[in-house]
Design a protein around this motif. Structure first.
Motif, PDB file in Angstrom:
ATOM      1  N   ARG A   1      18.287  -7.038   0.767  1.00 21.10           N
ATOM      2  CA  ARG A   1      18.275  -5.765   1.514  1.00 21.10           C
ATOM      3  C   ARG A   1      19.329  -4.813   0.953  1.00 21.10           C
ATOM      4  NH1 ARG A   1      14.664  -5.940   6.522  1.00 21.10           N
ATOM      5  NH2 ARG A   1      15.197  -3.750   6.436  1.00 21.10           N
TER       6      ARG A   1
ATOM      7  N   LYS B   1      18.773  -1.047  -0.405  1.00 17.70           N
ATOM      8  CA  LYS B   1      19.575   0.138  -0.059  1.00 17.70           C
ATOM      9  C   LYS B   1      20.008   0.884  -1.312  1.00 17.70           C
ATOM     10  CE  LYS B   1      21.559  -0.742   4.473  1.00 17.70           C
ATOM     11  NZ  LYS B   1      21.435  -2.210   4.742  1.00 17.70           N
TER      12      LYS B   1
ATOM     13  N   LYS C   1      17.274   2.921  -2.658  1.00 14.10           N
ATOM     14  CA  LYS C   1      17.130   4.154  -1.867  1.00 14.10           C
ATOM     15  C   LYS C   1      18.163   5.193  -2.288  1.00 14.10           C
ATOM     16  CE  LYS C   1      15.136   2.341   2.417  1.00 14.10           C
ATOM     17  NZ  LYS C   1      15.476   1.864   3.774  1.00 14.10           N
TER      18      LYS C   1
ATOM     19  N   ASP D   1      11.349  -5.430   2.174  1.00  9.49           N
ATOM     20  CA  ASP D   1      11.483  -5.080   3.594  1.00  9.49           C
ATOM     21  C   ASP D   1      12.398  -3.876   3.793  1.00  9.49           C
ATOM     22  OD1 ASP D   1       9.819  -7.156   4.019  1.00  9.49           O
ATOM     23  OD2 ASP D   1      11.226  -8.409   5.147  1.00  9.49           O
ATOM     24  N   GLU D   2      13.480  -3.808   2.982  1.00 15.50           N
ATOM     25  CA  GLU D   2      14.396  -2.677   3.114  1.00 15.50           C
ATOM     26  C   GLU D   2      13.708  -1.380   2.677  1.00 15.50           C
ATOM     27  OE1 GLU D   2      17.396  -2.559   4.456  1.00 15.50           O
ATOM     28  OE2 GLU D   2      17.629  -0.414   4.015  1.00 15.50           O
TER      29      GLU D   2
ATOM     30  N   ASP E   1      11.448  -0.129   5.252  1.00 10.01           N
ATOM     31  CA  ASP E   1      12.103   0.045   6.550  1.00 10.01           C
ATOM     32  C   ASP E   1      11.574  -0.905   7.613  1.00 10.01           C
ATOM     33  OD1 ASP E   1      13.909   2.096   5.813  1.00 10.01           O
ATOM     34  OD2 ASP E   1      12.231   3.505   5.800  1.00 10.01           O
ATOM     35  N   ARG E   2      11.301  -2.150   7.205  1.00 11.96           N
ATOM     36  CA  ARG E   2      10.860  -3.130   8.199  1.00 11.96           C
ATOM     37  C   ARG E   2      12.081  -3.712   8.904  1.00 11.96           C
ATOM     38  NH1 ARG E   2       7.144  -6.543   4.034  1.00 11.96           N
ATOM     39  NH2 ARG E   2       5.191  -5.428   4.181  1.00 11.96           N
ATOM     40  N   ASP E   3      11.855  -4.395  10.025  1.00 12.36           N
ATOM     41  CA  ASP E   3      12.987  -5.037  10.694  1.00 12.36           C
ATOM     42  C   ASP E   3      13.374  -6.315   9.938  1.00 12.36           C
ATOM     43  OD1 ASP E   3      10.699  -6.312  11.244  1.00 12.36           O
ATOM     44  OD2 ASP E   3      11.079  -6.652  13.372  1.00 12.36           O
TER      45      ASP E   3
ATOM     46  N   GLY F   1       6.440   4.504   3.996  1.00 12.76           N
ATOM     47  CA  GLY F   1       7.406   5.582   3.864  1.00 12.76           C
ATOM     48  C   GLY F   1       7.275   6.213   2.484  1.00 12.76           C
TER      49      GLY F   1
ATOM     50  N   TYR G   1       8.265   4.778  -0.366  1.00 10.74           N
ATOM     51  CA  TYR G   1       8.315   3.832  -1.482  1.00 10.74           C
ATOM     52  C   TYR G   1       7.038   2.991  -1.582  1.00 10.74           C
ATOM     53  CZ  TYR G   1      13.154   5.196  -1.455  1.00 10.74           C
ATOM     54  OH  TYR G   1      14.294   5.933  -1.501  1.00 10.74           O
TER      55      TYR G   1
END
Lengths: 338, 305
Positions: B105, B109, B112, B142-143, B146-148, B164, B166
């Motif tokens: 994750r 980030k 991003k 997942d990051e 934007d999943r939990d 989103g 990506y």
């Protein structure tokens, strides 16, 4: 065993004894029953591959696909049992028959289409690795907990000799080795195989079924590789399709050559091959037992193999020289030139 | 003591340096053993170490469950811990490693940050059999989407997770074959001229991505986010050709393994936390901290000489 291979077999046995004695002196746990059991098991598994390689090498051929056949069969067996749910005998039969079929295809391509063994089996090396990986999409295979009965085929230890437990693969190797040895030394097929390896032209003119004999050697080799794959899979229970068995063809060929097979064909002994496989396994074992850095591993194995080849050649010359002088003494003196 | 790796890689040399430094400090002996990357070879080396009679073993398990027989046989005789990659079903005393899902994750980030406008992302990885590499890859995906937080999720390799800004156009598995890794990176750049970011998740992947970007004339245009601390990766970050990397601190793996094994050999079980997992924090390395990071790494390596 022909008269030319006998000195080679004696040489390789001496090499095995020397390495074992050296390692045992440096670390006495080398001779611990548990270590000997491990070594017997590994030698049995790799020895089966070596015997297969020997058949092909005796005909003057080569099989580079052994490791990939090991990988494919080791991948296919657990997949058929756990994913497809086939009964054990059916799955085993498919793996062994499939391996035999692979050997038959090699044999036909080499004898009927006159392709070179190196090329055919090199393509095989790539093809079977790819098929095995695609079959399970690179997922690690294992037998889970349900096939412990089947796993005794590889990890079972039915009895002990002098405190050392003998595993089932050792018995399988013994059976395969005895059978192969008998076939090679006592049957028409075996003698024809040597004759074919020494001189294929002469063998053909002598009326031997050269094509069928050659194909049969490849069938034997791939079947043994398939059987090896089954036993490796059951032994390790964690099969990564991409790496399982890679390089094993080279271990098999090394064992066969160490054990007295000539890559030119026409020479070889089963006992030598099994001892050759043992030398390789003992070397790897010694490296860990003696605490030699992992980085040196290949260098040491390669170095000892080279020493083995040199020693073997020296020993052969020594024996030849003695034989020659003995026969000179026995024979009447040759007429001297005027 | 013995520390057993799962393949041969500079990553493990850093781990070995940590193990040796700790062993020197404690006045004990440690040996680092490098199997060739196959489970068969790792199994043999573990069996041989057990016979040889070392006092404890820390291993990066090449299979999360398949090696349990040999691991349990060792655990019955001496302290056995796992590091880097766990075998949770075995009798190992504890596991030392980063939480790979969380580290993944962090990589996400960084992607991003590197590509705030979104775009196509390709993931390059050596293998997916090991739990740690699966978790690491899933963390990235997942990051980005934007999943939990749920490390049990698994997107199939052939799928194209999109959400989103990506789109993860693919995961390229090279089976730890470096030339294949480079070819995969090159081919992906050829197939996707509009690729925004290459994510290399095994130590050698970021350098291969960098080479591919260089030969395609796309340095700086396509962003690269890596994993681990290969020298080329760090040089790339310093030069600005690679955006960032995440270090899982292999030095600590080695050092912690030796510390924990030594305590266990002395009968001290207090080193094991509840749950049996000792988490080593991962660290993001960007242009602003790469010089200090390299200096610290260099000092540690030299301490090993």
């Amino acid at each position: 065993m022909s008269s030319t291979t006998t000195p080679k077999v004696i040489a390789i046995i001496l090499l095995l004894i020397a390495i074992s004695a050296f390692t045992g002196m440096a670390n006495d746990r080398f001779f611990a029953p548990a270590n000997l059991e491990n070594l017997l098991q590994r030698t049995s598994l790799f020895g089966l591959l070596g015997i297969g390689a020997a058949f092909v090498i005796i005909t003057g051929g080569i099989d580079l696909s052994i490791g990939s056949v090991v990988g494919l069969s080791a991948t296919a067996l657990p997949w058929m049992l756990t994913e497809v749910g086939l009964p054990i005998p059916v799955a085993l039969l498919i793996v062994l028959a499939g391996s035999a079929l692979i050997g038959l295809i090699h044999g036909l391509l080499i004898t009927r289409f006159s392709l070179q063994p190196f090329v055919v089996t090199l393509c095989g090396l790539l093809i079977y690795r790819g098929l095995g990986r695609q079959l399970v999409l690179d997922q690690t295979q294992s037998f889970g907990q349900e096939f412990d009965g089947l796993r005794t085929l590889s990890i079972g230890r039915p009895f002990a000799i002098a405190g050392v437990q003998i595993s089932t693969p050792s018995l399988i190797l013994l059976g395969v080795a005895l059978l192969s040895g008998l076939v090679l030394s006592r049957t028409v097929y075996g003698r024809a195989l040597f004759a074919l390896g020494r001189n294929p032209e002469a063998a053909r003119f002598a009326g031997l079924p050269v094509k069928r004999l050659t194909a049969a050697a490849y069938v034997g080799c791939s079947t043994l590789a398939g059987l090896g794959g089954v036993l490796f899979a059951l032994d390790i229970n964690s099969i990564q399709p991409v790496s399982m068995g890679s390089f094993y063809e080279l271990y098999a060929i090394a064992a066969a050559v160490l054990g007295g097979c000539s890559l030119r064909g026409g020479e070889g002994s089963i006992l030598g091959v099994v001892v050759g496989a043992a030398v390789m396994r003992v070397l790897y074992n010694s490296i860990v037992l003696l605490g030699i850095p992992s980085q040196l591993e290949f260098a040491i194995v390669g170095g000892v193999l080279l020493i083995g080849a040199l020693f073997d050649e020296a020993f052969r010359r020594f024996v030849d020289a003695r034989r020659l002088s003995r026969s000179r003494r026995a024979a009447p003196p040759a007429p001297s030139a005027p | 003591m013995a520390v057993v790796s799962n393949c041969v890689d500079p990553f493990w040399n850093v781990c070995a340096a940590g193990a040796r430094a700790k062993a020197d400090e404690l006045g004990i002996e440690v040996e680092v053993v490098f199997p060739d990357g196959s489970a068969q070879d790792q199994k043999q080396k573990l069996e041989d170490l057990r016979i040889r009679g070392v006092d404890g073993i820390a291993v990066s398990a090449l299979d999360a469950s398949g090696l349990n027989d040999v691991l349990n046989a060792i655990a019955a005789e001496m302290p056995l811990i796992t590091q880097d990659s766990d075998a949770p079903g075995s009798d190992r005393v504890c596991f030392i490693g980063v939480d790979n899902y969380a580290a993944g994750r962090v990589v996400g980030k960084l992607v991003k940050e590197a590509c705030p406008d979104g775009g196509k992302v390709a993931i390059f990885i050596g293998r997916l059999e090991q739990q740690n590499s699966r978790d690491r890859r899933q963390g990235v995906i997942d990051e980005l989407l934007d999943r939990d937080f749920d490390s049990s999720r698994f997107d199939e390799v052939g799928s194209v997770p999109k959400g989103g800004k990506y789109e993860v156009i693919g995961t390229l598995v090279d089976n730890s074959d470096q030339s294949q890794a480079k070819a995969s990176a090159e081919d992906t750049l050829t197939a996707h001229p509009d690729l925004a970011c290459m994510v290399g998740l095994f130590a050698y992947n970021p350098p291969n991505c960098l080479e591919a970007a260089r030969s395609a004339g796309k340095l700086g245009e396509v962003k690269i986010v890596g994993f681990d601390e290969d020298d080329v990766t760090l040089e790339g970050i310093e030069a600005g050709t690679i955006y960032a990397t995440v270090s899982q601190n292999p030095y600590e793996y080695g050092s912690e393994s030796v510390r924990v094994l030594n305590a266990l050999c002395d009968g001290d079980k207090s080193v094991i936390p509840a749950g049996g997992v000792i988490t080593v924090p991962s660290e993001a390395v960007r242009k602003d901290n790469v010089v200090a990071f390299r200096k610290a790494l260099e000092e540690r390596r030299q301490g090993d000489q």
